[in-house]
Write a protein that holds these residues in place. Structure first.
Motif, PDB file in Angstrom:
ATOM      1  N   TYR A 297      53.100  48.183  43.710  1.00 54.23           N
ATOM      2  CA  TYR A 297      54.008  48.527  42.600  1.00 54.23           C
ATOM      3  C   TYR A 297      53.225  49.178  41.465  1.00 54.23           C
ATOM      4  CZ  TYR A 297      56.470  47.360  38.234  1.00 54.23           C
ATOM      5  OH  TYR A 297      57.021  47.401  36.979  1.00 54.23           O
ATOM      6  N   THR A 298      53.736  50.309  41.006  1.00 54.57           N
ATOM      7  CA  THR A 298      53.135  51.008  39.863  1.00 54.57           C
ATOM      8  C   THR A 298      54.032  50.761  38.651  1.00 54.57           C
ATOM      9  OG1 THR A 298      52.144  52.667  41.302  1.00 54.57           O
ATOM     10  CG2 THR A 298      52.431  53.280  38.994  1.00 54.57           C
ATOM     11  N   PRO A 299      53.528  50.015  37.654  1.00 57.73           N
ATOM     12  CA  PRO A 299      54.411  49.527  36.581  1.00 57.73           C
ATOM     13  C   PRO A 299      54.736  50.557  35.505  1.00 57.73           C
ATOM     14  CG  PRO A 299      52.172  48.773  36.208  1.00 57.73           C
ATOM     15  CD  PRO A 299      52.143  49.549  37.487  1.00 57.73           C
ATOM     16  N   GLY A 300      55.985  50.478  35.033  1.00 58.89           N
ATOM     17  CA  GLY A 300      56.417  51.332  33.927  1.00 58.89           C
ATOM     18  C   GLY A 300      56.330  50.623  32.583  1.00 58.89           C
TER      19      GLY A 300
ATOM     20  N   GLU B 161      55.811  46.251  30.737  1.00 64.31           N
ATOM     21  CA  GLU B 161      55.622  44.811  30.981  1.00 64.31           C
ATOM     22  C   GLU B 161      56.929  44.144  31.391  1.00 64.31           C
ATOM     23  OE1 GLU B 161      53.417  42.390  28.046  1.00 64.31           O
ATOM     24  OE2 GLU B 161      52.850  44.335  27.223  1.00 64.31           O
ATOM     25  N   THR B 162      58.010  44.459  30.664  1.00 67.96           N
ATOM     26  CA  THR B 162      59.289  43.797  30.991  1.00 67.96           C
ATOM     27  C   THR B 162      59.772  44.202  32.371  1.00 67.96           C
ATOM     28  OG1 THR B 162      60.238  45.443  29.534  1.00 67.96           O
ATOM     29  CG2 THR B 162      60.376  43.169  28.802  1.00 67.96           C
ATOM     30  N   GLU B 163      59.591  45.468  32.703  1.00 68.49           N
ATOM     31  CA  GLU B 163      59.974  45.934  34.041  1.00 68.49           C
ATOM     32  C   GLU B 163      59.164  45.179  35.101  1.00 68.49           C
ATOM     33  OE1 GLU B 163      59.799  50.372  35.182  1.00 68.49           O
ATOM     34  OE2 GLU B 163      58.199  49.387  36.329  1.00 68.49           O
ATOM     35  N   ALA B 164      57.867  45.039  34.850  1.00 69.58           N
ATOM     36  CA  ALA B 164      56.984  44.375  35.820  1.00 69.58           C
ATOM     37  C   ALA B 164      57.426  42.930  36.077  1.00 69.58           C
ATOM     38  CB  ALA B 164      55.537  44.405  35.324  1.00 69.58           C
ATOM     39  N   VAL B 165      57.800  42.244  35.004  1.00 66.79           N
ATOM     40  CA  VAL B 165      58.245  40.850  35.139  1.00 66.79           C
ATOM     41  C   VAL B 165      59.537  40.799  35.947  1.00 66.79           C
ATOM     42  CG1 VAL B 165      59.130  38.863  33.839  1.00 66.79           C
ATOM     43  CG2 VAL B 165      57.005  39.990  33.129  1.00 66.79           C
ATOM     44  N   ALA B 166      60.453  41.728  35.668  1.00 65.61           N
ATOM     45  CA  ALA B 166      61.737  41.746  36.398  1.00 65.61           C
ATOM     46  C   ALA B 166      61.509  42.053  37.882  1.00 65.61           C
ATOM     47  CB  ALA B 166      62.673  42.782  35.773  1.00 65.61           C
TER      48      ALA B 166
ATOM     49  N   ILE C  23      47.385  46.925  33.097  1.00 70.95           N
ATOM     50  CA  ILE C  23      46.657  45.673  32.818  1.00 70.95           C
ATOM     51  C   ILE C  23      47.584  44.680  32.097  1.00 70.95           C
ATOM     52  CG2 ILE C  23      44.773  44.684  31.433  1.00 70.95           C
ATOM     53  CD1 ILE C  23      43.751  45.954  34.018  1.00 70.95           C
ATOM     54  N   ASP C  24      48.355  45.184  31.129  1.00 72.29           N
ATOM     55  CA  ASP C  24      49.312  44.308  30.431  1.00 72.29           C
ATOM     56  C   ASP C  24      50.396  43.811  31.388  1.00 72.29           C
ATOM     57  OD1 ASP C  24      47.945  44.540  28.071  1.00 72.29           O
ATOM     58  OD2 ASP C  24      49.169  46.193  27.321  1.00 72.29           O
ATOM     59  N   ALA C  25      50.777  44.655  32.334  1.00 69.96           N
ATOM     60  CA  ALA C  25      51.797  44.248  33.306  1.00 69.96           C
ATOM     61  C   ALA C  25      51.268  43.109  34.180  1.00 69.96           C
ATOM     62  CB  ALA C  25      52.209  45.445  34.162  1.00 69.96           C
ATOM     63  N   ILE C  26      50.017  43.195  34.577  1.00 68.36           N
ATOM     64  CA  ILE C  26      49.406  42.115  35.373  1.00 68.36           C
ATOM     65  C   ILE C  26      49.398  40.820  34.556  1.00 68.36           C
ATOM     66  CG2 ILE C  26      47.177  41.284  36.308  1.00 68.36           C
ATOM     67  CD1 ILE C  26      46.702  44.238  37.225  1.00 68.36           C
ATOM     68  N   ALA C  27      48.988  40.933  33.287  1.00 70.95           N
ATOM     69  CA  ALA C  27      48.942  39.746  32.423  1.00 70.95           C
ATOM     70  C   ALA C  27      50.346  39.149  32.258  1.00 70.95           C
ATOM     71  CB  ALA C  27      48.357  40.117  31.061  1.00 70.95           C
ATOM     72  N   ALA C  28      51.347  40.019  32.113  1.00 73.16           N
ATOM     73  CA  ALA C  28      52.723  39.532  31.911  1.00 73.16           C
ATOM     74  C   ALA C  28      53.222  38.798  33.154  1.00 73.16           C
ATOM     75  CB  ALA C  28      53.639  40.705  31.570  1.00 73.16           C
TER      76      ALA C  28
END
Ligand SMILES: O=C(O)C(=O)C[C@H](O)[C@H](O)COP(=O)(O)O
Length: 208
Positions: free
Chosen positions: A19-22, A24-29, A52-57
């Protein structure tokens, strides 16, 4: 320091969505939808500034999900991802520096291989679970079957061009521990916020 057993960290997860994140909120969803559909690991590629923030989230907000970093091209990215909470890291290829640093940092690491020489290098450095990339482009199904002879102890995670139609064939190979693919996180569904459909894709994949 010995190499971390990546297969143990992935705890029987056989399909790892890439997954390539757009955001943080998207990544969590996305991570929640996948988990709801029975998929317990996710590889977040370090291809966007929010990665990196998406991984942390995900590490913080989706406790049941084993989050890892993909597209790890250098040691700085490996350490950033590890600090953010990535439980494993994946590269499309391998380098001496990454093989050394992942061991030193005690992070589960899947080096990428596409040739017998690369298997010898990664396996010789102590890594047992190897990503095979780009799987479909190099006919990884045949390669992995051939490698079961000389590299009987090696385990493989083919990734690259695999979709639901190919997945079962790969998973039927005894030395395939897991596989990766982006077919569970299609851009169109993510842009629409269609988490129910992502959950349905995950459910279908986890039944394979
Ligand atoms: O980023 C990495 O570390 C890679 O090695 C590349 C990814 O594994 C592929 O991009 C998977 O994507 P699909 O081919 O669309 O399934």
């Amino acid at each position: 320091m010995s190499v971390v057993d990546a297969e143990a960290v992935l705890r029987g997860q056989r399909i790892i969505p890439v997954y390539t994140p757009g955001s943080e909120t998207e990544a969590v969803a996305v991570a929640r939808a996948l988990l709801q559909g029975g998929i317990g690991a996710i590889e977040v590629t370090l291809r966007t500034p929010v990665a990196i923030d998406a991984i942390a989230a995900i590490a913080r907000d989706v406790p049941g999900m084993i989050v890892g970093a993909g597209t790890v091209l250098d040691v700085a990215q490996l350490h950033q991802a590890h600090r953010a909470g990535a439980r494993f890291a994946v590269s499309p290829g391998c380098s001496d520096e990454l093989l050394r640093e992942a061991r030193e940092a005690a992070i589960a690491y899947l080096p990428g291989v596409a040739t017998s020489s690369e298997v010898m290098k990664a396996f010789g450095a102590g890594y047992r679970l190897l990503k095979v990339f780009p799987a479909q482009a190099i006919n990884a199904l045949a390669l992995i079957a051939a490698w079961s002879g000389p590299f009987a102890q090696a385990r493989f995670c083919p990734t690259g061009g695999i979709d639901a139609a190919h997945a079962a064939q790969y998973l039927a190979q005894p030395n395939v521990a897991c596989l990766g693919g982006s077919w569970l996180t299609p851009k169109a569904l993510i842009e629409r916020g269609d988490w129910a459909q992502i959950e349905a894709l995950a459910r279908a994949a986890s039944a394979l």
